[in-house]
Design an enzyme around this catalytic site. Structure first.
Site, mmCIF file in Angstrom:
data_model
loop_
_atom_site.group_PDB
_atom_site.id
_atom_site.type_symbol
_atom_site.label_atom_id
_atom_site.label_comp_id
_atom_site.label_asym_id
_atom_site.label_seq_id
_atom_site.Cartn_x
_atom_site.Cartn_y
_atom_site.Cartn_z
ATOM 1 N N ASP A 1 -4.342 0.787 -9.383
ATOM 2 C CA ASP A 1 -5.768 0.488 -9.529
ATOM 3 C C ASP A 1 -6.136 0.208 -10.980
ATOM 4 O O ASP A 1 -6.890 -0.723 -11.285
ATOM 5 C CB ASP A 1 -6.616 1.638 -8.984
ATOM 6 C CG ASP A 1 -6.276 1.957 -7.537
ATOM 7 O OD1 ASP A 1 -5.678 1.091 -6.878
ATOM 8 O OD2 ASP A 1 -6.604 3.066 -7.082
ATOM 9 N N GLU B 1 0.832 -1.217 0.000
ATOM 10 C CA GLU B 1 0.000 0.000 0.000
ATOM 11 C C GLU B 1 0.856 1.252 0.000
ATOM 12 O O GLU B 1 1.860 1.333 0.724
ATOM 13 C CB GLU B 1 -0.890 -0.028 1.253
ATOM 14 C CG GLU B 1 -2.247 0.566 1.048
ATOM 15 C CD GLU B 1 -3.082 -0.231 0.035
ATOM 16 O OE1 GLU B 1 -3.059 0.105 -1.159
ATOM 17 O OE2 GLU B 1 -3.748 -1.192 0.462
ATOM 18 N N TYR C 1 -3.139 12.475 0.582
ATOM 19 C CA TYR C 1 -2.485 11.534 -0.334
ATOM 20 C C TYR C 1 -1.307 12.215 -1.030
ATOM 21 O O TYR C 1 -0.193 11.694 -1.065
ATOM 22 C CB TYR C 1 -3.520 11.048 -1.346
ATOM 23 C CG TYR C 1 -3.015 10.002 -2.321
ATOM 24 C CD1 TYR C 1 -3.170 8.654 -2.042
ATOM 25 C CD2 TYR C 1 -2.413 10.366 -3.517
ATOM 26 C CE1 TYR C 1 -2.732 7.684 -2.930
ATOM 27 C CE2 TYR C 1 -1.965 9.408 -4.415
ATOM 28 C CZ TYR C 1 -2.135 8.076 -4.119
ATOM 29 O OH TYR C 1 -1.689 7.120 -5.009
ATOM 30 N N GLY D 1 -17.009 5.061 -3.023
ATOM 31 C CA GLY D 1 -16.453 5.613 -1.778
ATOM 32 C C GLY D 1 -16.009 4.566 -0.776
ATOM 33 O O GLY D 1 -15.777 4.869 0.382
ATOM 34 N N LEU E 1 -12.654 0.789 -3.092
ATOM 35 C CA LEU E 1 -12.540 -0.416 -3.923
ATOM 36 C C LEU E 1 -12.328 -0.042 -5.399
ATOM 37 O O LEU E 1 -12.529 -0.851 -6.297
ATOM 38 C CB LEU E 1 -13.791 -1.297 -3.757
ATOM 39 C CG LEU E 1 -14.049 -1.769 -2.321
ATOM 40 C CD1 LEU E 1 -15.356 -2.546 -2.218
ATOM 41 C CD2 LEU E 1 -12.900 -2.640 -1.809
HETATM 42 C C1 GLA Z 1 -5.171 4.797 -4.189
HETATM 43 C C2 GLA Z 1 -4.406 5.132 -5.461
HETATM 44 C C3 GLA Z 1 -3.401 4.029 -5.803
HETATM 45 C C4 GLA Z 1 -2.531 3.671 -4.608
HETATM 46 C C5 GLA Z 1 -3.383 3.452 -3.362
HETATM 47 C C6 GLA Z 1 -2.542 3.247 -2.125
HETATM 48 O O1 GLA Z 1 -5.998 3.689 -4.395
HETATM 49 O O2 GLA Z 1 -5.292 5.297 -6.539
HETATM 50 O O3 GLA Z 1 -2.621 4.426 -6.898
HETATM 51 O O4 GLA Z 1 -1.547 4.639 -4.401
HETATM 52 O O5 GLA Z 1 -4.264 4.537 -3.125
HETATM 53 O O6 GLA Z 1 -1.814 2.075 -2.224
#
Ligand code: GLA
Length: 375
Positions: free
Chosen positions: A165, A30, A217, A115, A118
């Site tokens: 993702d 992660e 983030y 939200g 997922l």
């Molecule tokens: C989100 C981002 C991904 C990744 C995750 C954390 O889902 O879209 O690119 O950085 O957070 O692992």
């Protein structure tokens, strides 16, 4: 109703292509995709479907089954100027990144919970990208589509996400997790079979707020980039734990903690692959726990709801548990004995109620297939 019928009902004629793409859960790895690390996500069975057809007037019309079937209208000039609001930006972003120069009618039916962390947004982007790739015979490879859809999200939507993702939504295989090297997008499919050991991966949606655009983030990402600069390396991928510890004084406390998470999480992913290959689920559970602690303490992206879900799952007998996705809300996963499923979810429900948190939702899903053209 089937999406072909929905499209036909909405636009008055049938679609040319229908595609689907799944949401995802990340088993481990992660907040390291943007540091060119390894990640190990799998696709869930919930998908977004997208039906499209060309128009010859440069108009882009969208209908979403989840938005009361209203028609939202735009055009190619507005998209070139990066206009558009809210969720439609994910669609315009893909059209922009893929340099589509034809008008389109687009019908979206999204079944990935919104939200919940997922990746409903990646599912939306990848279902459209897959449909466009087919309709316009673009012959883009899956890594190319992953980069294009990530670009849509980074540069059009304005969310500085990594590549995980989109990659998993496009490249997943049923029954397998995807070991993705985020440096070059090379992959290895790793068998995930919890059921043969009577285990299950429970997905707990805390229903707590989840917004990557809030800045938390981007700040984490910046810290990792600062550390890479200080060490004169391209990314944390090039930093060993030995070197990080030996040069701790070069970094601020925050920079050290962020880098410590990144470097240790990359090692945990490779250990998790070994544990899965050896079917050592106790070891896998430990790695999930370490990942959560690191995200909570070093990376500081957890929140009280996620911590409570994880702690309660562990107290109710889970082999391991951790938050997944960007954090600050969203979902956690817990590796549990199948026979404990009812007890674990009940304990989490009760703990949430006691703490005055919104009631959690529970899902489970076997690792599923990636994006595909359906018809
Ligand atoms: C989100 C981002 C991904 C990744 C995750 C954390 O889902 O879209 O690119 O950085 O957070 O692992």
């Amino acid at each position: 109703m089937d999406i072909r019928e929905l499209f036909t009902k909405g636009f008055g004629y049938p679609p040319e292509v229908v595609a689907s793409a799944p949401g995802r859960v990340n088993l481990i790895g992660e907040h390291i995709d943007y540091s060119e690390g390894f990640v190990l996500p799998f696709a869930i069975d919930a998908v977004t479907k997208c039906a499209i057809a060309k128009r010859d007037d440069g108009k882009i019309r969208i209908i979403s089954a989840q938005k009361k079937n209203e028609i939202i209208e735009s055009n190619l000039e507005a998209i070139a100027a990066k206009e558009g609001s809210a969720w439609s930006r994910y669609i315009y972003g893909v059209i922009w990144a893929m340099e589509i120069d034809s008008g389109l009618d687009i019908y979206i039916d999204g079944k990935v919970p919104l939200g919940a962390g997922l990746s409903s947004s990646a599912a939306l982007e990848c279902s459209l990208a897959t449909a466009l790739n087919h309709l316009f015979h673009l012959e883009k490879t899956l890594p190319e589509l992953a980069r294009l859809t990530q670009r849509a999200e980074n540069e059009y939507v304005g969310v500085p996400c990594g590549i995980m993702d989109q990659s998993i939504s496009l490249m997943a295989r049923a029954g397998y997790g995807l070991l993705l090297d985020c440096q070059d997008l090379s992959t290895r499919h790793i068998k995930i079979d919890f059921a043969s050991r009577s285990l299950r991966l429970l997905i707990i949606d805390t229903q707590a707020h989840h917004a990557l655009t809030d800045g938390g983030y981007a700040k984490r990402r910046e810290s990792c980039e600062e550390v890479a600069k200080i060490f004169s390396i391209a990314s944390l991928r090039q930093l060993s734990m030995e070197s990080l510890l030996a040069h701790k004084t070069k970094l601020s406390d925050i920079q050290f903690k962020r880098a410590h998470h990144g470097v240790s999480e990359m090692l945990r992913v490779l250990d998790a692959v070994k544990a899965l290959e050896a079917e050592d689920f106790e070891a896998l559970g430990q790695l999930l726990n370490q990942s959560h602690n690191s995200l909570r303490d070093d990376y500081e992206v957890s929140c009280p709801e996620l911590d409570l879900a994880v702690d309660t799952a562990l107290r109710s007998g889970a082999l391991g548990a951790r938050m997944v996705g960007g954090g600050f809300g969203g979902s956690a996963i817990a590796l549990i004995n199948e026979s404990d499923a009812g007890a674990v979810s009940l304990a989490i429900e009760k703990a949430f109620a006691k703490n005055g948190f919104k009631a959690p939702r529970f899902f489970d899903s076997l690792p599923s297939d990636g994006a595909k053209v359906i018809s």
